[in-house]
Enzyme design. Sequence first.
Site, short mmCIF file in Angstrom:
data_model
loop_
_atom_site.label_atom_id
_atom_site.label_comp_id
_atom_site.label_asym_id
_atom_site.label_seq_id
_atom_site.Cartn_x
_atom_site.Cartn_y
_atom_site.Cartn_z
N ASP A 338 0.80 -1.18 -0.05
CA ASP A 338 -0.05 -0.01 0.04
C ASP A 338 0.87 1.39 -0.01
O ASP A 338 1.97 1.10 0.64
CB ASP A 338 -0.96 0.02 1.19
N THR A 339 0.52 2.22 -0.41
CA THR A 339 1.41 3.53 -0.98
C THR A 339 0.66 4.77 -0.30
O THR A 339 -0.38 4.67 -0.03
CB THR A 339 1.27 3.45 -2.43
N VAL A 340 1.35 5.84 -0.06
CA VAL A 340 0.63 7.21 0.14
C VAL A 340 1.01 7.82 -1.28
O VAL A 340 2.07 7.90 -1.80
CB VAL A 340 1.00 7.89 1.43
N ILE A 402 4.59 2.43 -7.54
CA ILE A 402 4.55 3.70 -7.30
C ILE A 402 4.77 4.58 -8.34
O ILE A 402 6.07 4.76 -8.73
CB ILE A 402 4.81 4.30 -5.96
N MET A 420 -2.69 6.00 -5.43
CA MET A 420 -1.87 4.94 -4.84
C MET A 420 -2.79 3.40 -5.16
O MET A 420 -3.97 3.60 -5.40
CB MET A 420 -1.81 5.32 -3.17
#
Length: 529
Positions: A338-340, A402, A420
Site C-alpha cells: 500500500d502507498t501514500v 508507485i 496509490m
Amino acid sequence: MAATSQPLATQAAVEILRLGGSAVDAAIAANAVLAVVEPTGCGPGGDLFAMVWEAGPGGRGRLHGLNGSGRSPAGLTLARLRGLRLARIPPRGPLPISVPGAVDGWFALHARFGRLPIAELFAPAIHYAEQGFPVSEVIAHTWAEEAEVLAGQPGFAATYLPSGRAPAKGEPFKNPGLAATFRALVRGGRDAFYAGEMARAIEEAVAAAGGFLTAADLAAHRSTWVEPVSVSYRDHEVWELPPNGQGIAALQMLAILEGYDLRGLGFGSADHLHLLIEAKKLAYEDRARFYADPDFARAPVPALLATRYAAERRRRIDPRRAALAQPPGDPGALDAGDTVCLATGDAQGNMVSLLQSNFRGMGSGIVPAGLGFSLQNRGELFALEPGHANVYAPRKRPFHTIIPAFVTRAGRPVLAFGVMGGGFQPQGHVQILVNRLDFGMGYQEAGDAPRVLHEGSSEPTGETMEDGGRVSLESGFPYETIRELGERGHRVGWSAGEYGGYQAVAWDDERRIYYGASESRKDGHAAGF
C-alpha cells in the site's frame, strides 16, 4: 494548496507553505507526518518517486523527475535465491528487503528545491511521534489487517502493537523511535541514515532475521534524477517517469484510448469499460515483458509510446469480446514493471506529485530496534526466471508500482496527481484522466466516480494471463453495463479490493488559483490558503 491521505499531513504541508516553504518543502513535511500517522503505507524504510514542476517565466517551466528507489543487496545472488527452490520471492521477512530510498529522496529534493531548513520540515512529524495522535478510521482498519500477518516479524509488535494489538480508530498512538529517527536526520542529514548508527542497526536487524542487506548497501545508495516521458491525450500532455516504475503503462493505455470517442460512448457504459479493460490488458503485457531497472534491461520506451505502436495494439481489441490472453507487443518491429500519494503547490507556481511506499502496507514487517519504522519488501517484485528483464540481480532496482503523474497543456502546468494502490495505479491514472478530459468531470468528481479494477494480467514477476483475468466494479455502475460485460466474456464481480487513493492539486492558469482534490476512499483532505 496541499492534498494528502491524512488531515494532519495536509495541515503540516499548509503550515510549511504559510512559513514561506516551497512546494517541495511542503511535500517533504507531509510525507514525514504520513510516516508517523499512516505507517500502513509509507515510512523511512520505503522508497520514493516524485515529479516537480519548477515554475518559470510567463507561466512556463520545467518538469523534473526523481527516482528514489533502492537496490537489492550486493551479497544476495540469483543462484542463491533459486537454490531455496522458491516460486517467487516471499512478501515478508528478510528476503524481499531492498535498500530504503525515501530518506535520500527527501534530501535530494530538498537540496535542489527546498527553502526552509530540514528541522522545520520534520518538526510536525516529530511532534506527532512524541506527543501522539488519534489513529484515523481507514488507517486503523488497515493497521489491524497488517497486524494479523506481521505480528511475528522481529520488532514489529514492540513498535506497532504496544497494547498487544493494533490501535483502534480514535485511539492515541505514539512512536518515540520514529521521533528519534527524525531528530537524528535533523542533526546528521541523510548520512545519519545511510552511513551511521542507523545503517548498522538496519544491517543487524536484517542479519538476525537471516537476510542480506548490509550497511555497505545503504552507503552505496543514491537517488537518480530522470527525465519524465509523455504522450498527448485530448490536447494535453500526460507525464510519467520511465521504468523501473510502471508509469508508462498509463501512457500506453491512453495512447490506445486516444483512438476512441469515449465521450460519445458515455461514462459507465459497457463500451466505455470494455475499452478501458482491453487497453489495460494490452499495456500490462508490455509491462510484464519490458519494464525493469534500465541499468540492467533498457525498455524501448520511445517505441512503446509511439503513435503507430498504439495503433497496432489498438487493432487487437475486439469491441464485442473480452480477450482471454494477449501476446506482448514487439515495438521494435515497427522500426525494422500500500502507498501514500500527495500533491502540493506553492505561491510561486511550483508543484509536486510525490508517492512513497513500503510496498505491501507495512512492508516486510522487520523493524530495526529503536528506529520506529518497518523495512520495505519491494524485492518481492523481482522475477526469478533467468533472462527475464526484471530477473533478480545484486544491486538492481526491482520493478516498481508507485508512480507520480503530471499533466501540462501547451507547456503550462495543469495537474499534479497520483493514485496509490499497487498494480492498480496505471488503471487509476487513466480513469481519472478519462473522467476529467473525456467526460468533463471536476477534479473531485473525477476521483469520487466509481472505478473498475481488472486483475489477472501477466506480471513482471513471471505470471501469465491465460483466462482473461477478473473484472471488479465499485457500486454505481448500472446493471445493464454489468450484464453486457458478462455477455462479452468478462468475468465480472464485486470486490472490496484495491481501487486506489487519489490526491491532486490543479492549477487554473487563467484565474491564477489552485484546485485541490482528495480521495473519498481514504482519510485525507485537500486544503489551501
